[in-house]
Scaffold this active site. Sequence first.
Site, short mmCIF file in Angstrom:
data_model
loop_
_atom_site.label_atom_id
_atom_site.label_comp_id
_atom_site.label_asym_id
_atom_site.label_seq_id
_atom_site.Cartn_x
_atom_site.Cartn_y
_atom_site.Cartn_z
N LYS A 114 0.83 -1.22 0.00
CA LYS A 114 0.00 0.00 0.00
C LYS A 114 0.86 1.27 0.00
CE LYS A 114 -2.09 -1.13 3.86
NZ LYS A 114 -1.37 -2.40 4.13
N ARG A 136 -9.67 0.19 8.76
CA ARG A 136 -9.20 -1.15 9.11
C ARG A 136 -10.23 -1.92 9.91
NH1 ARG A 136 -3.21 0.41 8.91
NH2 ARG A 136 -2.14 -1.56 9.01
N ARG A 158 11.62 -5.02 5.16
CA ARG A 158 11.31 -3.61 4.90
C ARG A 158 12.24 -2.70 5.70
NH1 ARG A 158 5.25 -1.45 5.40
NH2 ARG A 158 5.37 -2.35 7.49
N ARG A 175 11.46 -1.01 11.36
CA ARG A 175 10.39 -0.71 12.31
C ARG A 175 10.30 -1.78 13.40
NH1 ARG A 175 5.13 0.59 8.71
NH2 ARG A 175 4.17 -0.60 10.38
N ARG A 177 0.06 -8.85 13.57
CA ARG A 177 -0.59 -7.93 12.62
C ARG A 177 -1.34 -8.68 11.53
NH1 ARG A 177 4.42 -4.99 11.02
NH2 ARG A 177 3.22 -3.78 9.52
P1 ADP Z 1 2.21 -1.83 3.26
O1 ADP Z 1 2.19 -0.32 3.26
O2 ADP Z 1 1.02 -2.42 2.57
O3 ADP Z 1 2.42 -2.41 4.61
P2 ADP Z 1 4.77 -1.53 1.85
O4 ADP Z 1 4.43 -0.73 0.64
O5 ADP Z 1 5.50 -0.84 2.94
O6 ADP Z 1 3.46 -2.30 2.40
O7 ADP Z 1 5.63 -2.80 1.36
C1 ADP Z 1 6.16 -3.75 2.30
C2 ADP Z 1 7.56 -4.17 1.87
O8 ADP Z 1 7.49 -4.94 0.67
C3 ADP Z 1 8.50 -2.99 1.57
O9 ADP Z 1 9.77 -3.37 1.98
C4 ADP Z 1 8.42 -2.85 0.04
O10 ADP Z 1 9.64 -2.35 -0.50
C5 ADP Z 1 8.18 -4.29 -0.40
N1 ADP Z 1 7.27 -4.38 -1.57
C6 ADP Z 1 6.20 -3.59 -1.87
N2 ADP Z 1 5.57 -4.01 -3.00
C7 ADP Z 1 6.26 -5.11 -3.41
C8 ADP Z 1 6.11 -6.00 -4.54
N3 ADP Z 1 5.10 -5.83 -5.42
N4 ADP Z 1 7.00 -7.01 -4.65
C9 ADP Z 1 8.00 -7.18 -3.74
N5 ADP Z 1 8.19 -6.37 -2.66
C10 ADP Z 1 7.33 -5.35 -2.49
P1 ADP Z 2 1.31 -1.62 7.68
O1 ADP Z 2 0.92 -0.94 6.42
O2 ADP Z 2 2.67 -2.16 7.63
O3 ADP Z 2 0.30 -2.55 8.22
P2 ADP Z 2 0.81 0.89 9.05
O4 ADP Z 2 1.98 1.76 8.94
O5 ADP Z 2 -0.35 1.16 8.17
O6 ADP Z 2 1.36 -0.58 8.86
O7 ADP Z 2 0.28 0.84 10.54
C1 ADP Z 2 1.15 0.62 11.63
C2 ADP Z 2 0.36 0.48 12.91
O8 ADP Z 2 -0.36 1.71 13.17
C3 ADP Z 2 -0.72 -0.59 12.90
O9 ADP Z 2 -0.20 -1.87 13.25
C4 ADP Z 2 -1.68 -0.06 13.98
O10 ADP Z 2 -1.15 -0.27 15.28
C5 ADP Z 2 -1.64 1.45 13.71
N1 ADP Z 2 -2.68 1.86 12.74
C6 ADP Z 2 -2.48 2.41 11.52
N2 ADP Z 2 -3.65 2.65 10.90
C7 ADP Z 2 -4.61 2.24 11.75
C8 ADP Z 2 -6.03 2.19 11.68
N3 ADP Z 2 -6.72 2.61 10.61
N4 ADP Z 2 -6.70 1.68 12.76
C9 ADP Z 2 -6.05 1.27 13.86
N5 ADP Z 2 -4.71 1.26 13.98
C10 ADP Z 2 -3.99 1.74 12.93
#
Ligand code: ADP
Ligand code: ADP
Length: 220
Positions: free
Chosen positions: A13, A88, A128, A160, A171
């Site tokens: 995302k 979420r 990541r 992180r 998660r």
């Molecule tokens: P999210 O915001 O949904 O948690 P991220 O965009 O931070 O996910 O992506 C999670 C990890 O996977 C990051 O280290 C990113 O560089 C990697 N990543 C994102 N998209 C892809 C993909 N299509 N293929 C492989 N790795 C990816």
């Molecule tokens: P990722 O994309 O890797 O799941 P985020 O950066 O979106 O992680 O979120 C990190 C943390 O922040 C989540 O695990 C949660 O604790 C909190 N968080 C983010 N967005 C929300 C939401 N919409 N509702 C509740 N908690 C949230």
Amino acid sequence: MNIVLFGPPGSGKGTQAKMLAEKYSIPHISTGDILRDNLKRETKLGLEAKSYMDKGELVPDDVLIGIIKDRLSQSDCASGFLLDGYPRTLPQADALSTILNEIGKKLDIVLNIDVPPDDELIKRLAGRRMCACGASYHVLFNPPEQEGLCNLCGNKLYHRDDDKEEAIINRLDVYKHQTQPLINYYTKEGVMLTVNGAAGISEVFDEICRLLDDLKTGDS
Ligand code: ADP
Ligand code: ADP
Ligand code: ZN
């Protein structure tokens, strides 16, 4: 365009949102980034959120709903927005629809970035690396030009706390139980489209752009 990027942790995302916000000139609203910024500044909100985030639990709905209500009423959202990581839970989705109603807007599309196997998501999250400027990388799948340093600002990348094994497993579990039901919710509303998030970063981007461009053409 008013867009929600939906998908499990690690689905891409944030990565896609950065590129989409630039291409379509709309603000990228990441609730995770907003919470981490508050944590860093040690605001009341940040301190309240910390214990949940560290464990990989969701921060309470009322906190998130307040954040989104404020953010969506800012003037840069007038011509569209890209939500990443919100909603979420079902109460968050209901609140979003109420907020949008109040300000005379609606969602154009909810993009479900579909990455099925947990193994792939665990690999993505464990590898990541983040920069304080908001950029994110992957040690194997999207490495920075210089190991450990951000391409954009040169800052040192960090891992992180919630991208470590125990919090990751939690998660993914939280996603399955509390967030995944929203797929049904938005499918019923007729705004959900699914993209294959298992493809490479640029393939996923191309597929999303095609869907958004079709949507724009359909509008005119
Ligand atoms: P999210 O915001 O949904 O948690 P991220 O965009 O931070 O996910 O992506 C999670 C990890 O996977 C990051 O280290 C990113 O560089 C990697 N990543 C994102 N998209 C892809 C993909 N299509 N293929 C492989 N790795 C990816
Ligand atoms: P990722 O994309 O890797 O799941 P985020 O950066 O979106 O992680 O979120 C990190 C943390 O922040 C989540 O695990 C949660 O604790 C909190 N968080 C983010 N967005 C929300 C939401 N919409 N509702 C509740 N908690 C949230
Ligand atoms: Zn940076």
